[in-house]
Design a protein around this motif. Structure first.
Motif, mmCIF file in Angstrom:
data_model
loop_
_atom_site.group_PDB
_atom_site.id
_atom_site.type_symbol
_atom_site.label_atom_id
_atom_site.label_comp_id
_atom_site.label_asym_id
_atom_site.label_seq_id
_atom_site.Cartn_x
_atom_site.Cartn_y
_atom_site.Cartn_z
ATOM 1 N N ILE A 347 0.834 -1.208 0.000
ATOM 2 C CA ILE A 347 0.000 0.000 0.000
ATOM 3 C C ILE A 347 0.862 1.249 0.000
ATOM 4 O O ILE A 347 0.548 2.245 -0.641
ATOM 5 N N ALA A 348 2.006 1.206 0.749
ATOM 6 C CA ALA A 348 2.895 2.363 0.823
ATOM 7 C C ALA A 348 3.482 2.728 -0.534
ATOM 8 O O ALA A 348 3.823 3.879 -0.780
ATOM 9 N N THR A 349 3.615 1.751 -1.434
ATOM 10 C CA THR A 349 4.155 2.032 -2.773
ATOM 11 C C THR A 349 3.094 2.565 -3.718
ATOM 12 O O THR A 349 3.394 2.897 -4.861
ATOM 13 N N GLY A 350 1.825 2.640 -3.233
ATOM 14 C CA GLY A 350 0.757 3.178 -4.073
ATOM 15 C C GLY A 350 -0.259 2.150 -4.526
ATOM 16 O O GLY A 350 -1.244 2.504 -5.192
ATOM 17 N N ASN A 351 -0.051 0.904 -4.178
ATOM 18 C CA ASN A 351 -1.000 -0.150 -4.557
ATOM 19 C C ASN A 351 -2.075 -0.255 -3.480
ATOM 20 O O ASN A 351 -1.956 -1.004 -2.516
ATOM 21 N N PHE A 352 -3.107 0.536 -3.617
ATOM 22 C CA PHE A 352 -4.161 0.575 -2.611
ATOM 23 C C PHE A 352 -5.109 -0.621 -2.697
ATOM 24 O O PHE A 352 -6.042 -0.725 -1.894
ATOM 25 N N LEU A 368 -8.176 -5.896 12.991
ATOM 26 C CA LEU A 368 -7.070 -5.349 12.202
ATOM 27 C C LEU A 368 -7.343 -5.480 10.711
ATOM 28 O O LEU A 368 -7.056 -4.563 9.924
ATOM 29 N N HIS A 369 -7.928 -6.594 10.317
ATOM 30 C CA HIS A 369 -8.278 -6.803 8.909
ATOM 31 C C HIS A 369 -9.284 -5.758 8.457
ATOM 32 O O HIS A 369 -9.160 -5.158 7.365
ATOM 33 N N GLN A 370 -10.300 -5.506 9.282
ATOM 34 C CA GLN A 370 -11.313 -4.514 8.930
ATOM 35 C C GLN A 370 -10.708 -3.115 8.865
ATOM 36 O O GLN A 370 -11.072 -2.311 7.992
ATOM 37 N N SER A 371 -9.775 -2.818 9.789
ATOM 38 C CA SER A 371 -9.128 -1.499 9.782
ATOM 39 C C SER A 371 -8.288 -1.298 8.532
ATOM 40 O O SER A 371 -8.289 -0.213 7.923
ATOM 41 N N PHE A 372 -7.553 -2.339 8.095
ATOM 42 C CA PHE A 372 -6.751 -2.239 6.872
ATOM 43 C C PHE A 372 -7.657 -2.030 5.659
ATOM 44 O O PHE A 372 -7.348 -1.244 4.751
ATOM 45 N N ASP A 373 -8.773 -2.722 5.649
ATOM 46 C CA ASP A 373 -9.690 -2.589 4.515
ATOM 47 C C ASP A 373 -10.255 -1.168 4.447
ATOM 48 O O ASP A 373 -10.338 -0.568 3.368
ATOM 49 N N PHE A 374 -10.615 -0.620 5.625
ATOM 50 C CA PHE A 374 -11.129 0.753 5.673
ATOM 51 C C PHE A 374 -10.033 1.744 5.266
ATOM 52 O O PHE A 374 -10.297 2.740 4.588
ATOM 53 N N MET A 375 -8.798 1.459 5.684
ATOM 54 C CA MET A 375 -7.684 2.345 5.329
ATOM 55 C C MET A 375 -7.464 2.393 3.828
ATOM 56 O O MET A 375 -7.210 3.460 3.255
ATOM 57 N N ARG A 377 -9.648 1.991 1.433
ATOM 58 C CA ARG A 377 -10.684 2.796 0.783
ATOM 59 C C ARG A 377 -10.518 4.281 1.107
ATOM 60 O O ARG A 377 -10.743 5.137 0.251
ATOM 61 N N SER A 378 -10.097 4.584 2.363
ATOM 62 C CA SER A 378 -9.918 5.994 2.750
ATOM 63 C C SER A 378 -8.737 6.628 2.030
ATOM 64 O O SER A 378 -8.776 7.808 1.684
ATOM 65 N N LEU A 379 -7.663 5.843 1.808
ATOM 66 C CA LEU A 379 -6.481 6.393 1.141
ATOM 67 C C LEU A 379 -6.772 6.812 -0.287
ATOM 68 O O LEU A 379 -6.234 7.812 -0.777
ATOM 69 N N VAL A 380 -7.614 6.056 -0.963
ATOM 70 C CA VAL A 380 -7.954 6.415 -2.345
ATOM 71 C C VAL A 380 -8.622 7.783 -2.377
ATOM 72 O O VAL A 380 -8.284 8.659 -3.191
ATOM 73 N N LYS A 381 -9.554 7.995 -1.420
ATOM 74 C CA LYS A 381 -10.257 9.271 -1.349
ATOM 75 C C LYS A 381 -9.311 10.390 -0.900
ATOM 76 O O LYS A 381 -9.343 11.512 -1.427
ATOM 77 N N TYR A 382 -8.434 10.070 0.085
ATOM 78 C CA TYR A 382 -7.537 11.082 0.627
ATOM 79 C C TYR A 382 -6.529 11.568 -0.408
ATOM 80 O O TYR A 382 -6.227 12.758 -0.475
ATOM 81 N N MET A 383 -6.013 10.677 -1.212
ATOM 82 C CA MET A 383 -5.004 11.066 -2.214
ATOM 83 C C MET A 383 -5.586 12.046 -3.222
ATOM 84 O O MET A 383 -4.904 12.986 -3.654
ATOM 85 N N ALA A 384 -6.831 11.838 -3.552
ATOM 86 C CA ALA A 384 -7.465 12.763 -4.496
ATOM 87 C C ALA A 384 -7.601 14.152 -3.869
ATOM 88 O O ALA A 384 -7.345 15.178 -4.521
#
Length: 781
Positions: A347-352, A368-375, A377-384
């Protein structure tokens, strides 16, 4: 190697080590407490056993010695009853040995010439000789017994006495001690000494039987400290307990010897060479001797130390097993974390859309699995959203950078600003707290007048910078038309107050310095008072009328002030960002600190002084963030030089004793100005009278003030200028002495002013600001 390294740094390994270390710490603490109290109990038990054994031994020894004393006491009556038959003493001593096997010899030693018929020395002595008992007459010319210790000491003390142990060489060939009892006649006079000799072989055997530990040994010393019992036989009676202390680092043995010969009981810890030992000691009351048991420390705690080694071995083995169990169990439970770490790297390299591990349990791993999954989806929105924010931020930073360049371009920043002039030196610096700030300074010269302005807009940032730009523009546009600081400030105040909808204000200080005369006219609008550094005087804050900042109330009547700036003086102007700078403890730099730093570095040029103070503030603040804009403007006034004018000055204290310095100053100046001696005498009288009046009338109750005297010669004119900051006092208005009256009818005072008027061609008084300025002129013919 890579696999081993990954295991060593893994979470499961570190967690296992953490659990093991905590467990080990608890075990070690418990074992420490356990063994600490165990050692205390062992030491207490050892002390108790040793003291009991020692007490029993002392009782046995005292019992034996007591039986000898009783035997002597019981035979004393027999001697008294047979004093008329001297030879019966042989039978008495023989009977004593027969009834008391422990006694090896006995004598009745009479005073010299007690029995004239028996010679000067008569002492029947009976002793054991093998299995038989023999008797002899002990007193001979070769053995004068009345000089022996066993005879002299009890005779002098008139009490029974046990002698120090001795080796009976040539007799019994053994260690012996003699019990001596003085025999008194009816008049209380000693007529004989009744003795009993005992062998101490039994004593040595009795003491040596005491062995509470394998390597323990015993000591016995006499009253002088000589060894009676010792594991090294060659030391017995040949050395004392103090002999061993000569080469020992531990002086406790000397203390032990003192305690034992003083009949004390107790226990000591002694460092003997490389071994530590406990020494238990007790006195033998009957004889004054003392016995001790020496128990090596390692023997006392041998059992405890053996248990310590066993328990420590078991504990370490258990901790090792616990570590292996924790590593195996925790590694299995945390295995999904490795997969989450791999997904996080992806994910850190950009593969969300990285694949997450499949978790079927309903525990923290599921969360933890649910938190990673939410992260994801949130990162895609945040990057924009971040792309848009960065674009806007870059645009704002660019605009702020341009605004800062425009703002800094509005104030003078080329130094020295007037390189063609040598009567003024000036340096300034402005450092905003943010990209743009609200501080300002400005200066320009018009018609040999230096216009100065420094201000601080309320607030910071863009609004303050805009008001700063307006304020600076108003100053430039108004100052060229109005030549009075008060009128300039009032005009600026009215202009700002009319359009000040944001209720912002500006603290402002405006001054005009006449570069020819040094007169400074200034008006303060709620700003910090400037610092003045005058030659010969301490640096001080200028007294200012505070007024109010501009932009608050229109049509406010501001008040101006004046002062005379002495050539060589420096004016130090600043904003409150300097004195209110905070360090990491929220402590202010303070005006007092500023005054101290200025005074300590008063000889620096304006540029050097400004940079030094700035550096001092930054060092004081340390890591604390700059909270306000900071501006400094330093001006040094030198006065315009005239090749035909000669100038000298002196600064003295307001004390009569200082007047003597005027004569020296005037003589040195007169020699340089080439003045005749007669004129110098007249001038000295005038100056002494003028300075005396200042001291008495301008400073009636004030100490540690200064008076400045300037002396100028321009062509054929001498000008004296006397400057002080005392009470207003005009010498030209004071009453003069009436010289037409006889001397006895004249009132006191006024004659000095009369001399000044007659000797000087012109007198002039001015009150400039807080200073009295008295000018005297003399035309040289």
């Amino acid at each position: 190697m890579k696999y081993i390294h990954s295991i060593a740094l893994s979470f499961s390994t570190r967690l296992s080590l953490f659990i093991t270390l905590i467990t080990a710490a608890i075990f070690m603490l418990s074992l420490f407490v356990f063994f600490f109290y165990a050692r205390q109990m062992v030491e207490e038990e050892a002390t108790k056993n040793a003291q009991n054994t020692l007490s029993n031994t002392v009782l046995k020894i005292d019992h034996v010695l007591g039986s000898v004393e009783i035997a002597i006491d019981n035979m004393e009556w027999d001697i008294h009853a047979n004093l008329q038959t001297p030879d019966s003493m042989y039978a008495i001593t023989r009977r004593l040995l027969t009834n008391n096997p422990i006694i090896v010899g006995s004598a009745v030693a009479f005073e010299p010439n007690y029995y004239p018929g028996k010679g000067a020395l008569f002492s029947p002595y009976t002793f054991r000789k093998g299995d038989s008992i023999a008797s002899i007459q002990m007193g001979t010319e070769d053995y004068e017994y009345h000089y022996a210790d066993w005879y002299q000491i009890p005779k002098l003390l008139k009490k029974s006495y046990w002698s120090e142990p001795y080796f009976d060489k040539g007799g019994g060939e053994m260690i012996m001690s003699t019990y001596s009892r003085p025999l008194l006649d009816s008049q209380g006079k000693v007529y004989a000494i009744f003795t009993a000799d005992i062998s101490l072989v039994w004593l040595t055997e009795l003491v040596n039987k005491i062995q509470p530990y394998q390597h323990s040994y015993n000591l016995m010393i006499g009253r002088s400290g000589a060894y009676i019992v010792h594991p090294y036989k060659e030391r017995i009676l040949n050395e004392t307990i103090f002999t061993a202390t000569v080469e020992m680092k531990d002086t406790t043995v000397r203390y032990l010897g003192d305690q034992m010969i003083n009949a004390q009981r107790g226990m000591l810890t002694v460092q003997n060479d490389d071994s530590l030992s406990y020494v238990f000691y007790a006195p033998i009351p009957k004889s004054g001797w003392s016995v001790a048991i020496v128990c090596p420390h390692q023997d006392v705690f041998a059992g405890v130390e053996r248990i310590e080694r066993i328990v420590t071995g078991i504990t370490l083995s258990g901790l090792l097993l616990l570590l292996l169990f924790c590593v195996r169990t925790i590694s299995r439970l945390t295995r999904p974390l490795k997969k989450f770490a791999q997904a996080a790297e992806s994910i850190a390299t950009g593969n969300f859309q990285a694949q997450l591990p499949d978790i079927r349990s309903h525990d923290e791993m599921r969360q933890l699995h649910q938190s990673f999954d939410f992260m994801q989806r949130s990162l895609v929105k945040y990057m924009a959203e971040l792309k848009t924010t960065i674009s806007n931020k870059e645009r704002i930073e660019s605009e702020l950078r341009i605004a800062s360049e425009i703002q800094m371009g509005m104030i003078p920043k080329i130094f020295p600003p007037f390189p063609e002039r040598d009567d003024i030196d000036l340096y300034a610096v402005l450092r905003p707290a943010k990209e743009v700030g609200g501080d300002l300074y400005d200066f320009f010269i018009d018609n040999n007048q230096l216009y100065i302005a420094i201000g601080d807009v309320s607030g910071k940032g863009i609004p303050a910078s805009l008001l700063m730009a307006v304020t600076r523009s108003l100053f430039r546009s108004i100052a060229v038309h109005l030549k009075d600081p008060t009128l300039i400030i009032e005009s600026m105040n009215n202009s700002l107050a009319e359009t000040n909808e944001s209720s912002m204000f500006v603290t402002l200080f405006i001054a005009i310095l006449d570069l020819q005369s040094g007169k400074l006219t200034y008006c303060n609008a709620g700003h910090n008072p400037l610092l003045v550094i005058t030659p010969g005087s301490a640096a001080s804050f200028l007294e200012v009328i505070p007024n109010i900042p501009i932009g608050v109330f229109p049509d406010f009547n501001y008040q101006s002030q004046q002062m005379l700036v002495t050539p060589g003086s420096t004016l130090f102007l600043y904003t409150d960002g300097l004195t209110e700078a905070e360090n990491t403890d929220k402590e202010l730099y303070s005006p007092l600190r500023l005054l101290h730093e200025i005074e300590q570095h008063r000889l620096l040029s304006p540029r050097e002084l400004t940079l030094y103070v700035m550096n001092s503030v930054f060092q004081y603040a340390g890591e604390a963030e700059q909270s306000d804009d900071l501006t400094i403007l330093a001006i040094k006034y030198r006065q315009e030089t005239d090749p035909d004018k000669m100038t000298k000055s002196i600064c003295i204290k307001n004390e009569i004793a200082e007047i003597s310095r005027l004569s020296t100053f005037l003589e040195e100046s007169a020699e340089e100005f080439e003045l005749p001696p007669s004129l110098v005498m007249s001038l000295n009288l005038v100056l002494e009278e003028a300075v005396s009046n200042i001291i008495f009338y301008a400073y009636p109750n004030r100490a540690d003030e200064r008076i400045t005297i300037q002396m100028e010669k321009e062509k054929e004119t001498l000008v004296f200028t006397l400057i002080d900051s005392g009470l207003p006092f005009d010498p030209t208005l004071a009453a003069e002495a009436d010289t037409t009256l006889p001397i006895e009818e004249r009132p006191i005072g006024g004659l000095g002013l009369y001399l000044i008027k007659k000797m000087m061609d012109e007198r002039k008084y001015q009150r400039i600001g807080t200073n009295n300025v008295f000018t005297l002129k003399k035309i040289i013919n």
